[in-house]
Motif scaffolding. Structure first.
Motif, short mmCIF file in Angstrom:
data_model
loop_
_atom_site.label_atom_id
_atom_site.label_comp_id
_atom_site.label_asym_id
_atom_site.label_seq_id
_atom_site.Cartn_x
_atom_site.Cartn_y
_atom_site.Cartn_z
N GLY A 142 -0.22 5.85 55.25
CA GLY A 142 0.38 4.53 55.19
C GLY A 142 0.91 3.83 56.31
N LEU A 143 1.24 4.61 57.35
CA LEU A 143 1.44 4.18 58.77
C LEU A 143 0.25 3.61 59.37
N LEU A 146 -4.43 2.50 46.61
CA LEU A 146 -5.79 2.85 46.09
C LEU A 146 -6.47 3.80 47.15
N PRO A 147 -6.85 3.52 48.35
CA PRO A 147 -7.51 4.25 49.20
C PRO A 147 -6.74 5.84 49.61
N ILE A 148 -5.44 5.40 49.82
CA ILE A 148 -4.41 6.51 50.05
C ILE A 148 -4.46 7.46 48.96
N ALA A 149 -4.57 7.16 47.96
CA ALA A 149 -4.24 7.88 46.57
C ALA A 149 -5.53 8.82 46.44
N GLY A 198 8.96 2.88 54.06
CA GLY A 198 8.56 3.41 52.81
C GLY A 198 7.57 4.50 52.97
N ALA A 199 6.65 4.43 53.86
CA ALA A 199 5.56 5.34 54.20
C ALA A 199 6.50 6.62 55.23
N GLY A 200 7.40 6.16 56.10
CA GLY A 200 7.97 7.17 56.85
C GLY A 200 8.77 8.13 55.97
N SER A 201 9.40 7.30 54.90
CA SER A 201 10.33 8.00 53.98
C SER A 201 9.70 9.25 53.18
#
Length: 429
Positions: free
Chosen positions: A419-420, A182-185, A376-379
């Motif tokens: 994400g990281l 939510l915060p990242i979005a 997943g974030a790295g991808s």
């Protein structure tokens, strides 16, 4: 020397993908070649391939199939569209981005990225036209929301596959993913486009936003239940299992938290409340599975490559080489996945390829659930011209290459880095 052979295998994989060879075939070919280069006997190579496919799909094939069925039911029943109209009415034109962002998250939970994008893009264009706003101003929140759910939240293929490979608790992975998503979005989907897109001046007498709602759509309650029920079942089961002291209740909650059970209940609930004719519903389910068949095969081949790396001991070598580095294993997992993403293009292929190298890094300082999200974030990092998502975004919004880099690529990289950071913060709590 073995790491050079792995690097050679990745280079071969890159060449095959650039030559437009199917990713499943590319991964399978590279799995066999890499195993032979690493000195594994032929029989061991093939048994590793077989074991990798079986162990990867065994824990997730039903989750992917049921998730695809639920997504197709949400699309065909009109639930996805109904959610858009409800949120637009609630938020109004002044907060149109928030409505689109929440729509992307809610629709992105049951739908895979490409399907969600195709379903929502006509509505995004309609909203932009009716509100007299730039398409990107409305479209970036939708794309950011779908990317976040694709990278961090089960039942999407990448997170589910990684959770299976890392033996992570899918319920905990989902909860961590929701905390970060939510915060990242909001940052990547609302604040970022506001910082780069200049809005046209609007007069006070401007016509209000009006969208003509399609006839025959299900009710708002039914639509939200369809989209959110799997998340509710998994989260409720996970939290209930952690809090319950009664053994019977704990087992019941653990049963409910199983993603296969949760998705099966969600489909049955959708069939009941949406009142879809059974034959049409079964046709939708079949179409949904057809749509993800190739994704499942790509994940299977990725599992084979992962097992080759595990059986050859490459992961242990990576662990030994990085043991004395003053960095978190979660950061290393993110970095390996990010480098593969930049090289190979596909987020799913990058995550699966990285998994075999980072399994030994999982431990007390790097819980499996957080490693799923870190990889997943790295991808998602630095999507560019070798990524199909890059071209989909460019063509739908009719952008130049420069404009696509400034919007899509920056947005994806922002989600990846945030994400990281979120994973590292959660690991300290």
């Amino acid at each position: 020397m073995d790491l050079l052979f792995v690097l050679a295998g990745i280079v071969i994989l890159l060449i095959l993908i650039l030559k437009k060879v199917n990713p499943m075939l590319s991964l399978l070919i590279v799995s066999v070649l890499t195993g032979l280069m690493l000195g594994l006997p032929v029989q061991k190579v093939m048994s590793s391939v077989t074991n990798g496919i079986g162990s990867t799909l065994g824990g997730m094939v039903m989750v992917l199939a049921l998730g695809a069925m639920l997504g197709k039911l949400a699309e065909d029943s009109g639930a996805a569209k109904k959610i858009v109209y409800v949120l637009i009415r609630i938020f109004g034109i002044g907060n149109i981005q928030w409505a689109v962002l929440l729509t992307g998250i809610l629709v992105g939970i049951p739908l895979f990225y490409n399907a969600g994008f195709v379903v929502l893009i006509p509505l995004v264009f309609s909203i932009a036209s009716a509100a007299k706003l730039p398409k990107l101003y409305v479209g970036i929140p939708m794309a950011a929301a779908l990317s976040v759910t694709h990278g961090f939240l089960p039942p999407h293929p990448g997170p589910v596959a990684l959770a299976s490979i890392f033996h992570a608790d899918l319920g905990k992975t989902l909860i961590y993913g929701l905390i970060l998503s939510l915060p990242i979005a909001v940052i990547a989907g609302v604040l970022f486009p506001r910082s780069i897109i200049r809005l046209p001046l609007r007069s006070k007498d401007s016509d209000p936003l009006t969208l003509t709602e399609d006839a025959g759509l299900p009710s708002a309650f039914k639509s939200f239940v369809t989209a959110l029920s799997p998340i509710f079942f998994i989260a409720a089961g996970t939290i209930g299992g952690l809090l319950s002291v009664n053994p019977f209740a704990r087992h019941l909650f653990e049963f409910l938290a199983d993603p296969t059970v949760a998705l099966l209940f969600a489909i049955l609930l959708t069939l009941v409340i949406q009142n879809i004719p059974l034959q049409r519903a079964m046709d939708s389910c079949a179409e949904g599975v057809k749509g993800v068949a190739m994704i499942i095969l790509i994940i299977a081949a990725g599992g084979a490559f992962k097992q080759i790396l595990v059986d050859s001991g490459i992961g242990e070598q990576v662990k030994t080489l990085t043991a004395n580095l003053p960095v978190s294993p979660l950061l290393l997992g993110w970095f390996i996945a990010a480098m593969l993403r930049i090289t190979l293009g596909s987020a799913t292929v990058a995550a699966l390829t990285a998994s075999g190298m980072v399994i030994p890094l999982i431990g007390a300082g790097a819980p499996a659930e957080l490693m799923v999200i870190a990889v997943g974030a790295g991808s998602l990092m630095l999507s560019h011209v070798n990524d199909t998502g890059f071209w989909m975004f460019k063509e739908y919004f009719n952008l130049s290459l420069k404009e696509t880099f400034k919007t899509w690529t920056v947005m994806e990289s922002l989600i990846s880095v945030l994400g990281l950071i979120g994973v590292l913060v959660l690991n300290q709590l």
